[in-house]
Design an enzyme around this catalytic site. Sequence first.
Site, PDB file in Angstrom:
ATOM      1  N   LYS A   1       3.118   4.488  -1.077  1.00  0.00           N
ATOM      2  CA  LYS A   1       3.101   5.394  -2.222  1.00  0.00           C
ATOM      3  C   LYS A   1       4.309   6.331  -2.066  1.00  0.00           C
ATOM      4  O   LYS A   1       4.261   7.305  -1.321  1.00  0.00           O
ATOM      5  CB  LYS A   1       1.831   6.257  -2.262  1.00  0.00           C
TER       6      LYS A   1
ATOM      7  N   ASP B   1      -0.677  19.497  18.000  1.00  0.00           N
ATOM      8  CA  ASP B   1      -0.200  20.705  18.682  1.00  0.00           C
ATOM      9  C   ASP B   1       0.581  21.660  17.780  1.00  0.00           C
ATOM     10  O   ASP B   1       1.432  22.417  18.267  1.00  0.00           O
ATOM     11  CB  ASP B   1       0.684  20.316  19.880  1.00  0.00           C
TER      12      ASP B   1
ATOM     13  N   LYS C   1      -3.521  10.378   4.688  1.00  0.00           N
ATOM     14  CA  LYS C   1      -3.253   9.649   5.930  1.00  0.00           C
ATOM     15  C   LYS C   1      -2.370  10.561   6.775  1.00  0.00           C
ATOM     16  O   LYS C   1      -1.136  10.481   6.747  1.00  0.00           O
ATOM     17  CB  LYS C   1      -2.550   8.324   5.644  1.00  0.00           C
TER      18      LYS C   1
ATOM     19  N   ASP D   1      17.274   9.588  -7.852  1.00  0.00           N
ATOM     20  CA  ASP D   1      18.727   9.814  -7.792  1.00  0.00           C
ATOM     21  C   ASP D   1      19.276   9.859  -6.371  1.00  0.00           C
ATOM     22  O   ASP D   1      20.355  10.422  -6.144  1.00  0.00           O
ATOM     23  CB  ASP D   1      19.100  11.118  -8.507  1.00  0.00           C
TER      24      ASP D   1
ATOM     25  N   HIS E   1       0.807  -1.214   0.000  1.00  0.00           N
ATOM     26  CA  HIS E   1       0.000   0.000   0.000  1.00  0.00           C
ATOM     27  C   HIS E   1       0.844   1.269   0.000  1.00  0.00           C
ATOM     28  O   HIS E   1       0.305   2.377  -0.027  1.00  0.00           O
ATOM     29  CB  HIS E   1      -0.931  -0.030   1.222  1.00  0.00           C
TER      30      HIS E   1
ATOM     31  N   HIS F   1      -8.641  10.839   1.357  1.00  0.00           N
ATOM     32  CA  HIS F   1      -7.756   9.702   1.146  1.00  0.00           C
ATOM     33  C   HIS F   1      -6.413   9.896   1.843  1.00  0.00           C
ATOM     34  O   HIS F   1      -5.637   8.957   1.976  1.00  0.00           O
ATOM     35  CB  HIS F   1      -7.535   9.483  -0.354  1.00  0.00           C
TER      36      HIS F   1
END
Length: 840
Positions: free
Chosen positions: A210, A638, A633, A215, A208, A631
């Site tokens: 991404k 604070d 995450k 380089d 999952h 979508h």
Amino acid sequence: MAPGEDGDSRMFAGLRDRLKGTNLYDAKIGAIHIKNKIGKFGNLINANHRHDEEHEKLTDEKRSRIAESHRFESFAPERDGNKIKWYVDGQDYFYAVSVALEKAKETIYIEDWWLSPELFLRRPPYFNQEYRLDQVLKRRAEAGVKIYVVVYKEVAQALSCNSAHTKHALHALCPEGTPGYGNIHVMRHPDHNVFENAGDMTFYWAHHEKFIVIDYEIAFIGGLDLCFGRWDNRQHPLADVHPAGVQNEMFPGQDFNNNRIMDFQSVDDWKSNELSKADFGRMPWHDVAMCVIGDCVYDIAEHFVLRWNFVKRDKYKRSENFDWLTMTGREGENEDLVAVQRPKHPVGEYVHHPVSPLESRAWAHEHQGTVHAQVVRSSCDWSSGILTEHSIQNAYCETIRNAQHFVYIENQFFITATGEEQSPIHNTIGKAIVDACVKAGKEGRKFRVIIVIPAIPGFAGDLRDDAAMGTRAIMDYQYKSIHRGPDSIFEQIKSQGVDPKQHVFIFNLRSYDRLNKTSAMIEQEEKSGVKYQDVQRAEAEEIMGEGVHSTTDEKPTVGDDIDDKEKERLRDLKRRFEAQRGAVGLDKEVTSKDSIAETAMLNGGKVSEQLWDDDLEKEKDNFVQEELYIHGKLLIVDDRIVICGSSNINDRSQLGLHDSELSIVMEDYNLMDSMMDGQPFKAGHHAATLRRMLWREHLGLLPAQPLDASKDPNAQPVDVCPNDIMEGPEYEFVADPMSDQVWDMWTGNASTNTQIFRHLFRADPDDNIKNFDDYETFLPRHKKFRQGHLHDPFMPAEEVRQKLDQIKGHLVWMPLDFLCDAPMAEKGLQVNAYTESIYT
């Protein structure tokens, strides 16, 4: 040594050397590989087969010692001096990725759950055809850049992302005999071939992550896959109908999607779209990602190299098409940390990265920024060949538990436990929230946990249908995590004498728009005999037609996958449609806008003031709404600490045993003067500016984005420029996250928006739907009620416009009473003791 043994050894060694390169020797090696392949069936009864040999135990011990010495028990250490830039929504992120990819000189690593080769990184697509992802990668491969891609191999019966198409489309970009041949390598994992992988198969869990590493200089990490359906901007348009010309469309082919109505269909046929833009709006997409320069780039690259070598060992060990990767800092006795193996008869080369010395990177010598950061992950035996690591969950729990003022969460899911009594849910982020709220409540401290999640998981189907049982199961687990049942967050806080309604608040996002389907365009369809949907397909064929479209293991074909007659038929449809433009008056300027999503944003005007090239009563048919799908995450605590990556709040992402994930924990040591509950406060620049940008978007306190991102600093990689924080009165207004004025606007906007969407559209889910009978009363299933459209066709047009004027931003309350008096997910074939973990 027995007499003569040394001489015998030399004799047999010499014989082996003479046999090398002969058919007999090749046959021997082939037999060894076949033996090893057959041996995999033994793994069915030895689940510990990657950890039972002495050298494997030593590697596990070494990894464990390293993790135990790090915060959160992560494989990666804390790193000072990173330069990190945030991106909100896909327009800025994909543009920045396109800039960075074009500058690649040596290597590109990409890991995605789904990768769409035909994705346009810049929009509108017709005017940016050279920035289609596959074309960008093709140019870099032709320039000599080595490109390595790992994508999740889906279970085809359950998901439609078609990684076979991804693999073959990318591999065939540079055919044999052309520049770039052999420079693009794509792995798919896990395997589902019982004869090949036997005990190493997994059907339930996914890769999952991404992220991108270029380089060893720069990395991108967050919630955005390089795939269809993710590109969006802050006004979040739903409409993509263009009477002035289909070349102006933003979402060609399969990139126009509404998961709530219909899932992606046959994504290898990227130009087709079964969902008509003239009849429905898309599902808008909200996401967050980061761009990193600094020592953390190395850690992200290390995770990729580990994964690459593990998949090489697990699936491609006997394939010459995939080499082993070695890396600086993980050599010699430490190469086992990145799963390098040196079998007696290796297949494939050993390629060292980075190509140029690591010391040549500026970040290897001096700090590039002020962000203290650490890479964390969820990973285990099936996904990376390691013992289970759940450092993401550790980071979430510790960060939340230590919060003093607020916890802000944006996530695709929210399924979590407060203790041991919530089986099958096991991650304990919910317990950390309870602890933080109870501590604040008993100390009399103002403290809020603000959670923003989707109203409905992004799966197609009416929630009343049996086919939606899985979707309802996820929602059921979410409600049980939040407030239903004695072990929920609310009830656990209440059981300790604290009022949860003073501390925990749950919101969704929702958007509206108007389809620019005028009477003139309808007449154009009638006169030409061509539907607008057919013109869409013809346009997609024109701008997406040059590619690779074989999705089998046979040699892919370069070019178009349809014959000349079909191509000519599509061109003829478009010609016939365009030939009637003058006859219906569309050769003149079209005054109605193709999208009015900007009216929910700062200085975007009012819906009641929008021009419409037709009778206002007909305009009513074209107003649409949809949930704005969250979508990202993301965790912000604070105004100091940010966690961002691929990890959802559920067991799949947090336990480490299930889906594999990669996230980054960030704390900026560049402190800025700010306010917290009316008092002076030193906030971290990175966290505070990101939170202010997000809140302004949700409140409608940002202007709509222009499509040309070339001059937008927020659409550039971090090495080009820092974020533009867009200072002004609105920036200062949201500076104090605990301000009563900000909270009044936040909750006030959410209340008004919720009421308007309910009144105009009967948007579901809703608090008035407490059981399935209520559902039928609230939103009858009838052909005259099209999903997402106005509910009352007799409401006067001016009243509709004036009510839409009241919507500001995208915030709505999460309906916590939805189906509270009904069984949301009855136990049965779909939801049972064997399948529960899939949904949690």
